[in-house]
Design a protein around this motif. Sequence first.
Motif, PDB file in Angstrom:
ATOM      1  N   ILE A   1       0.853  -1.399   0.257  1.00  0.00           N
ATOM      2  CA  ILE A   1      -0.007  -0.130   0.251  1.00  0.00           C
ATOM      3  C   ILE A   1       0.707   1.306  -0.034  1.00  0.00           C
ATOM      4  CG2 ILE A   1      -1.619   1.533   1.343  1.00  0.00           C
ATOM      5  CD1 ILE A   1      -2.596  -1.619   2.516  1.00  0.00           C
ATOM      6  N   LEU A   2       2.049   1.482   0.905  1.00  0.00           N
ATOM      7  CA  LEU A   2       2.713   2.220   1.227  1.00  0.00           C
ATOM      8  C   LEU A   2       3.575   2.873  -0.776  1.00  0.00           C
ATOM      9  CD1 LEU A   2       4.681   2.411   4.407  1.00  0.00           C
ATOM     10  CD2 LEU A   2       2.740   3.464   3.874  1.00  0.00           C
ATOM     11  N   GLU A   3       3.954   1.722  -1.203  1.00  0.00           N
ATOM     12  CA  GLU A   3       4.740   1.798  -2.275  1.00  0.00           C
ATOM     13  C   GLU A   3       3.696   2.316  -3.209  1.00  0.00           C
ATOM     14  OE1 GLU A   3       7.027  -1.181  -5.364  1.00  0.00           O
ATOM     15  OE2 GLU A   3       6.106  -2.200  -3.483  1.00  0.00           O
ATOM     16  N   ALA A   4       2.319   1.433  -3.119  1.00  0.00           N
ATOM     17  CA  ALA A   4       1.326   2.179  -4.019  1.00  0.00           C
ATOM     18  C   ALA A   4       1.174   3.951  -4.253  1.00  0.00           C
ATOM     19  CB  ALA A   4       0.223   1.091  -4.216  1.00  0.00           C
ATOM     20  N   GLN A   5       1.001   3.736  -2.644  1.00  0.00           N
ATOM     21  CA  GLN A   5       0.809   5.511  -2.693  1.00  0.00           C
ATOM     22  C   GLN A   5       2.586   6.262  -2.824  1.00  0.00           C
ATOM     23  OE1 GLN A   5       0.134   5.777   1.363  1.00  0.00           O
ATOM     24  NE2 GLN A   5      -2.246   5.341   1.225  1.00  0.00           N
ATOM     25  N   GLY A   6       3.358   5.880  -2.237  1.00  0.00           N
ATOM     26  CA  GLY A   6       4.254   6.626  -3.325  1.00  0.00           C
ATOM     27  C   GLY A   6       4.765   6.580  -4.302  1.00  0.00           C
ATOM     28  N   GLU A   7       3.902   4.824  -5.945  1.00  0.00           N
ATOM     29  CA  GLU A   7       3.938   5.137  -7.089  1.00  0.00           C
ATOM     30  C   GLU A   7       3.026   6.583  -7.600  1.00  0.00           C
ATOM     31  OE1 GLU A   7       3.466   1.671  -8.359  1.00  0.00           O
ATOM     32  OE2 GLU A   7       5.300   1.102  -7.775  1.00  0.00           O
ATOM     33  N   ARG A   8       1.592   6.336  -6.274  1.00  0.00           N
ATOM     34  CA  ARG A   8       0.716   7.303  -7.333  1.00  0.00           C
ATOM     35  C   ARG A   8       1.051   9.075  -7.164  1.00  0.00           C
ATOM     36  NH1 ARG A   8      -4.826   6.968  -4.142  1.00  0.00           N
ATOM     37  NH2 ARG A   8      -3.512   7.916  -2.366  1.00  0.00           N
ATOM     38  N   ARG A   9       1.873   8.864  -5.666  1.00  0.00           N
ATOM     39  CA  ARG A   9       2.282  10.344  -5.582  1.00  0.00           C
ATOM     40  C   ARG A   9       3.358  10.975  -6.358  1.00  0.00           C
ATOM     41  NH1 ARG A   9       3.418  12.434   0.504  1.00  0.00           N
ATOM     42  NH2 ARG A   9       3.049  15.021   0.070  1.00  0.00           N
TER      43      ARG A   9
END
Length: 380
Positions: free
Chosen positions: A198-206
Amino acid sequence: MAPVVLQLIPGLGPLLVGVLVLLLAIVTVYQMVEIVDAYEKKALTVFGEYRRLLEPGITFIPPFVSRTYAFDMRTQTLDVPRQEAITRDNSPVTADAVVYIKVMDAKKAFLEVDNYKMAVSNLAQTTLRAVLGDMELDDTLNKRQEINARIRKELDEPTDEWGVRVESVEVREVNPSKDVQQAMEQQTSAERRRRAMILEAQGERRSAVETAQGEKQSNIIRAQGEKQSQILEAQGDAISTVLRAKSAESMGERAIIEKGMETLEGIGQGESTTFVLPQELTSLVGRYGKQLTGSDVQDTEGLDSLDFDAETRELIGLDDIEEILGQIDQAAEMDIEELEQEAEAIKSGAGTDIKSPDEVVQQADGSPDAAESEPEPETE
């Protein structure tokens, strides 16, 4: 043998008796004096009967027939051994605890229970197993304070009868079985992987959002730059076009002037001394009067030549561009044939009166107003 010894040493018998009496007196005093420390109390029994509690200090008790039992009045710590229990959801766990107690009534602790420490420890063990068995596994791992409070509540009532107060209970460890621990570790690992994803996906989205915003700003800046470039290019083209137009119009004006000069030369060869000049040609002649040599054109107010020629004024921008273009447009509208017709009309006309262009036109059209109009003063 003894009588023989006593007979050999006169006075030895009374001496031995005195020593024995002294020793007996010392032992008696030692048995009568009881010293109680400041942090404890002692229960006194005489012939096995409870008499009283001895307070801190020196106390005299009956010798040889009395016994005392000490009780520590400070807070004491009892370790509860590790206990195994089955939770309500049938999961085996092990737990240990520590209990803090304090003797409040030494008489009850002496008379009501055999060994209050062992009694409290055993009661804490059974209570710990009962409390864990009434809870689910997750609660036993998470609700440590609730377990402590329940155990203390269960211990309060029986320990009050023993003269002992349970001050606090602390469960130190609650460990499930090995199989459950492995399952929990797997669950924890899966939860950590999920959070990491989840953190990785949020980082990629950001990162994508930041990249898109950066590209947007870049495109805006690039578009603004292109816009400024186009505006500057258009301004340059406009200035170049105006300069070319001014140059072309200047050349056209010169051509008109040269043609007008040729016409004036033809007019000057005629016999008439009265000339009617078009206003446009008069203006041009006035502007370039200094270039005319040997002519009879008189200087008139408002027709003085300029200090600079047309090319120099156009280069340094002395005249307003719109006024120059308007003058050039007016001069270009005059057709060379009309100038020749007007010159012929001047040659064939009667009198030497100088007439305005409007009067010449009226005479050419044959209007009655032209015949009735009065001639203006002649100009030699």
